[in-house]
Design an enzyme around this catalytic site. Structure first.
Site, mmCIF file in Angstrom:
data_model
loop_
_atom_site.group_PDB
_atom_site.id
_atom_site.type_symbol
_atom_site.label_atom_id
_atom_site.label_comp_id
_atom_site.label_asym_id
_atom_site.label_seq_id
_atom_site.Cartn_x
_atom_site.Cartn_y
_atom_site.Cartn_z
ATOM 1 N N CYS A 261 0.823 -1.214 0.000
ATOM 2 C CA CYS A 261 0.000 0.000 0.000
ATOM 3 C C CYS A 261 0.859 1.267 0.000
ATOM 4 C CB CYS A 261 -0.947 -0.024 1.190
ATOM 5 S SG CYS A 261 -0.163 -0.521 2.734
HETATM 6 N N1 LIG Z 1 -4.267 -4.169 5.090
HETATM 7 C C1 LIG Z 1 -3.744 -3.492 4.082
HETATM 8 O O1 LIG Z 1 -3.972 -2.277 3.940
HETATM 9 C C2 LIG Z 1 -2.876 -4.168 3.075
HETATM 10 C C3 LIG Z 1 -2.504 -5.473 3.200
HETATM 11 N N2 LIG Z 1 -1.664 -6.040 2.283
HETATM 12 C C4 LIG Z 1 -1.238 -7.410 2.415
HETATM 13 O O2 LIG Z 1 -2.334 -8.287 2.247
HETATM 14 C C5 LIG Z 1 -2.164 -9.425 3.079
HETATM 15 C C6 LIG Z 1 -3.381 -9.537 3.994
HETATM 16 O O3 LIG Z 1 -3.422 -8.378 4.796
HETATM 17 P P1 LIG Z 1 -4.622 -8.037 5.778
HETATM 18 O O4 LIG Z 1 -5.913 -8.416 5.167
HETATM 19 O O5 LIG Z 1 -4.428 -6.661 6.198
HETATM 20 O O6 LIG Z 1 -4.284 -9.009 6.987
HETATM 21 P P2 LIG Z 1 -5.269 -9.653 8.049
HETATM 22 O O7 LIG Z 1 -4.452 -9.998 9.215
HETATM 23 O O8 LIG Z 1 -6.450 -8.753 8.235
HETATM 24 O O9 LIG Z 1 -5.758 -10.976 7.322
HETATM 25 C C7 LIG Z 1 -4.915 -12.037 6.954
HETATM 26 C C8 LIG Z 1 -5.734 -13.292 6.900
HETATM 27 O O10 LIG Z 1 -4.877 -14.382 6.566
HETATM 28 C C9 LIG Z 1 -5.280 -15.546 7.266
HETATM 29 N N3 LIG Z 1 -4.076 -16.172 7.859
HETATM 30 C C10 LIG Z 1 -3.342 -15.703 8.857
HETATM 31 N N4 LIG Z 1 -2.286 -16.506 9.080
HETATM 32 C C11 LIG Z 1 -2.367 -17.509 8.204
HETATM 33 C C12 LIG Z 1 -1.575 -18.632 7.921
HETATM 34 N N5 LIG Z 1 -0.463 -18.900 8.603
HETATM 35 N N6 LIG Z 1 -1.966 -19.466 6.950
HETATM 36 C C13 LIG Z 1 -3.091 -19.221 6.270
HETATM 37 N N7 LIG Z 1 -3.876 -18.152 6.493
HETATM 38 C C14 LIG Z 1 -3.508 -17.294 7.431
HETATM 39 C C15 LIG Z 1 -6.201 -15.131 8.393
HETATM 40 O O11 LIG Z 1 -7.476 -15.702 8.203
HETATM 41 P P3 LIG Z 1 -7.801 -17.164 8.717
HETATM 42 O O12 LIG Z 1 -6.939 -17.410 9.921
HETATM 43 O O13 LIG Z 1 -9.247 -17.144 9.034
HETATM 44 O O14 LIG Z 1 -7.502 -18.046 7.580
HETATM 45 C C16 LIG Z 1 -6.321 -13.630 8.273
HETATM 46 O O15 LIG Z 1 -7.641 -13.186 8.338
HETATM 47 C C17 LIG Z 1 -0.853 -9.225 3.847
HETATM 48 O O16 LIG Z 1 0.192 -9.855 3.170
HETATM 49 C C18 LIG Z 1 -0.685 -7.725 3.802
HETATM 50 O O17 LIG Z 1 0.641 -7.370 3.961
HETATM 51 C C19 LIG Z 1 -1.231 -5.350 1.191
HETATM 52 C C20 LIG Z 1 -1.579 -4.060 0.999
HETATM 53 C C21 LIG Z 1 -2.426 -3.343 1.930
HETATM 54 C C1 LIG Z 2 -0.222 0.566 9.371
HETATM 55 C C2 LIG Z 2 0.617 -0.665 9.161
HETATM 56 O O1 LIG Z 2 1.047 -1.317 10.091
HETATM 57 N N1 LIG Z 2 0.859 -0.975 7.908
HETATM 58 C C3 LIG Z 2 1.595 -2.127 7.555
HETATM 59 C C4 LIG Z 2 1.584 -2.199 6.064
HETATM 60 C C5 LIG Z 2 1.683 -3.604 5.776
HETATM 61 C C6 LIG Z 2 1.220 -4.001 4.477
HETATM 62 O O2 LIG Z 2 0.222 -3.614 3.947
HETATM 63 O O3 LIG Z 2 2.046 -4.841 4.035
HETATM 64 P P1 LIG Z 2 2.391 -5.108 2.588
HETATM 65 O O4 LIG Z 2 1.922 -3.899 1.840
HETATM 66 O O5 LIG Z 2 3.837 -5.289 2.572
HETATM 67 O O6 LIG Z 2 1.663 -6.303 2.173
HETATM 68 C C7 LIG Z 2 3.055 -2.111 8.051
HETATM 69 O O7 LIG Z 2 3.641 -1.052 8.126
HETATM 70 O O8 LIG Z 2 3.622 -3.186 8.248
#
Ligand SMILES: NC(=O)C1=CN([C@@H]2O[C@H](COP(=O)(O)OP(=O)(O)OC[C@H]3O[C@@H](n4cnc5c(N)ncnc54)[C@H](OP(=O)(O)O)[C@@H]3O)[C@@H](O)[C@H]2O)C=CC1
Ligand SMILES: CC(=O)N[C@@H](CCC(=O)OP(=O)(O)O)C(=O)O
Length: 349
Positions: A150
């Protein structure tokens, strides 16, 4: 219809994918994947789905999903996706990974910053960095996408025109960025609870955030020279949004450009990009991109210090994650790029 599956669908990024894909006219959502909510209706996890879908969350492997899907979205913590994806799976379906496992091209850099072993080293070369505005041609042919981070999406889009046109001193870039709390995921950790993060702006991982090498990789590629930069993230008490203030010193060529010239250069650079809005009379504000796939940009020149300041704003869960992932899918499946993601912000929220 494109058969799409999501793994990690109950996290913040995964949920945003569910919300958008259920309304995508060319997609049939075949699996809402979750381990912790296995067997529970999605509407019980997120009540916004009441009367919208009766789908049940299922804990299926990527291998199983590859038999029933054309595309699988992985919204998992870093380090997990690379253990799940392999060449056989890619022969059966396309993968869009929202995490970091397939973004970095240098394995040593990945290990250094993420502190985990990579489970699919043989796929790193094939993976395409899914920043749609800069890699559209490769995305079209790709089987595996590393969807950008992001902060990185906002920072790279903010700086790309300057770097590509060699207008700044290559090692003068400083990015000061802010993120809403959903950026940290829905994992219930103490620092992200209301009382812990409200009423405060908190810089973190200063000089050590793992998005630094990702931004450096892409800007170095674009400028065809090695770029090292400073990136400082800040947590701010809002739900969604990334705001990036990017500073750099204009070089001898760049000095000849006025603010107006640079704005025109940005307009030209992004002239065919529906989701990039170059602003002239105001500064980007996360409020106006929230819930949309837009990236708003403005360029300012500080003549006293000979610096250029570019301000960018996106929604971390939309253009910074799920929206861009769907934009990638649209490109990969030859659909109009804005299909299913052409939304504007709710206001007031
Ligand atoms: N939040 C953001 O703004 C952004 C996030 N990302 C990336 O997207 C990905 C998801 O982020 P986000 O939705 O915020 O994270 P969350 O923690 O909200 O969700 C991750 C989900 O993955 C599942 N999970 C966790 N651990 C494991 C595991 N070991 N094996 C399988 N499933 C697992 C969990 O669901 P369950 O346990 O029910 O399966 C959990 O709900 C990350 O890699 C993050 O860095 C990228 C850009 C922006
Ligand atoms: C506010 C906050 O904690 N943000 C996360 C952004 C993580 C994320 O989105 O990770 P990727 O984009 O690498 O998947 C962090 O700084 O680690």
């Amino acid at each position: 219809m494109i058969k799409a599956a999501i793994v990690g669908a109950t996290g913040y990024a995964g949920q945003e994918l569910v919300r958008l894909l259920l309304r995508h006219p060319d997609v049939e959502l075949v699996s809402i994947g979750s381990r912790s909510y296995d067997g529970q209706p999605m509407k019980d996890v997120y009540p916004l789905y009441e009367h919208i879908t009766e789908d049940i969350c299922k804990n299926r492997t990527v291998e199983e999903l590859s038999e029933i899907s054309d595309v699988i979205f992985l919204a998992l913590p870093h380090g997990v996706a690379s253990q799940e994806v392999n060449k056989d799976i890619l022969d059966k379906c396309k993968i869009i990974d929202l995490g970091a496992d397939f973004r970095l091209k240098d394995l040593a850099i990945y290990k250094d910053w993420y502190k985990v072993d990579h489970g699919a080293q043989d796929l790193i070369e094939e993976a395409v960095y899914g920043l749609c505005e800069l890699h559209r041609k490769e995305i079209k042919k790709a089987r595996l996408i590393g969807n950008p981070g992001c902060y990185t999406t906002c920072s790279i889009l903010s700086l790309a025109p300057l770097v590509k046109n060699h207008l700044i001193e290559e090692n003068s870039i400083i990015i000061d960025a802010k993120s809403g709390v959903t950026g940290a995921g829905r994992n219930g950790q103490l620092p992200y609870m209301f009382c812990e993060c409200t009423e405060s702006v908190k810089p973190y991982k200063v000089g050590a955030h793992r998005h630094t090498p990702e931004i450096e990789q892409e800007l170095s590629l674009l400028g065809n020279e090695e770029i090292k930069l400073i990136f400082t993230p800040n947590l701010v008490p809002m739900n969604r949004g990334i705001s990036a203030n990017c500073y750099a010193t204009l070089n001898d060529v760049g000095k000849q450009y006025t603010e107006e010239d640079l704005t025109t250069l940005y307009r030209d650079f992004y002239k065919d990009e529906y989701f990039i809005r170059i602003l002239e009379s105001r500064i980007p504000d996360t409020k106006w991109v929230k819930g949309s796939n837009y990236c708003d940009l403005a360029v300012k020149v500080d003549q006293r210090t000979n610096r250029v300041i570019v301000i960018g704003a996106i929604d971390n869960l939309f253009k910074g994650a799920a929206g861009q992932a769907i934009q990638n899918m649209n490109i990969m499946f030859d659909l109009p790029e804005k299909t299913g993601i052409d939304l504007i912000t709710d206001y007031p929220v």
